[in-house]
Design a protein around this motif. Structure first.
Motif, mmCIF file in Angstrom:
data_model
loop_
_atom_site.group_PDB
_atom_site.id
_atom_site.type_symbol
_atom_site.label_atom_id
_atom_site.label_comp_id
_atom_site.label_asym_id
_atom_site.label_seq_id
_atom_site.Cartn_x
_atom_site.Cartn_y
_atom_site.Cartn_z
ATOM 1 N N TYR A 13 0.830 -1.206 0.000
ATOM 2 C CA TYR A 13 0.000 0.000 0.000
ATOM 3 C C TYR A 13 0.864 1.255 0.000
ATOM 4 O O TYR A 13 0.622 2.194 -0.766
ATOM 5 N N ARG A 14 1.880 1.274 0.850
ATOM 6 C CA ARG A 14 2.774 2.441 0.915
ATOM 7 C C ARG A 14 3.518 2.646 -0.393
ATOM 8 O O ARG A 14 3.718 3.774 -0.837
ATOM 9 N N ARG A 15 3.937 1.555 -1.040
ATOM 10 C CA ARG A 15 4.654 1.663 -2.310
ATOM 11 C C ARG A 15 3.745 2.230 -3.399
ATOM 12 O O ARG A 15 4.130 3.131 -4.142
ATOM 13 N N ARG A 16 2.498 1.726 -3.483
ATOM 14 C CA ARG A 16 1.548 2.256 -4.477
ATOM 15 C C ARG A 16 1.250 3.726 -4.219
ATOM 16 O O ARG A 16 1.171 4.531 -5.150
ATOM 17 N N ARG A 17 1.105 4.089 -2.951
ATOM 18 C CA ARG A 17 0.827 5.490 -2.605
ATOM 19 C C ARG A 17 2.002 6.388 -2.974
ATOM 20 O O ARG A 17 1.818 7.481 -3.518
ATOM 21 N N ALA A 18 3.219 5.928 -2.711
ATOM 22 C CA ALA A 18 4.410 6.715 -3.057
ATOM 23 C C ALA A 18 4.541 6.867 -4.569
ATOM 24 O O ALA A 18 4.898 7.944 -5.058
ATOM 25 N N GLU A 19 4.243 5.808 -5.319
ATOM 26 C CA GLU A 19 4.296 5.896 -6.783
ATOM 27 C C GLU A 19 3.274 6.893 -7.309
ATOM 28 O O GLU A 19 3.556 7.687 -8.199
#
Length: 53
Positions: A13-19
């Protein structure tokens, strides 16, 4: 096992949000930059160059 799965989903979730935030930061152009470049906005919100046909 439960905490490892939870951590994996949280990281995804954090990776998708950062992207998504990185993509938004690339596409945002300030109004001052548009004015300096001579790009105007129409009443509909689309962008146009002055005196363009």
């Amino acid at each position: 096992m439960f905490f490892a799965t939870l951590a994996r989903y949280l990281n995804a979730y954090r990776r998708r949000r950062a992207e998504r935030m990185a993509r938004e930061a690339q596409t945002v152009v300030s109004a001052d930059e548009l004015r300096r470049a001579g790009i105007l906005t129409t009443l509909g919100g689309s962008y146009t160059l002055p005196f363009a046909r």
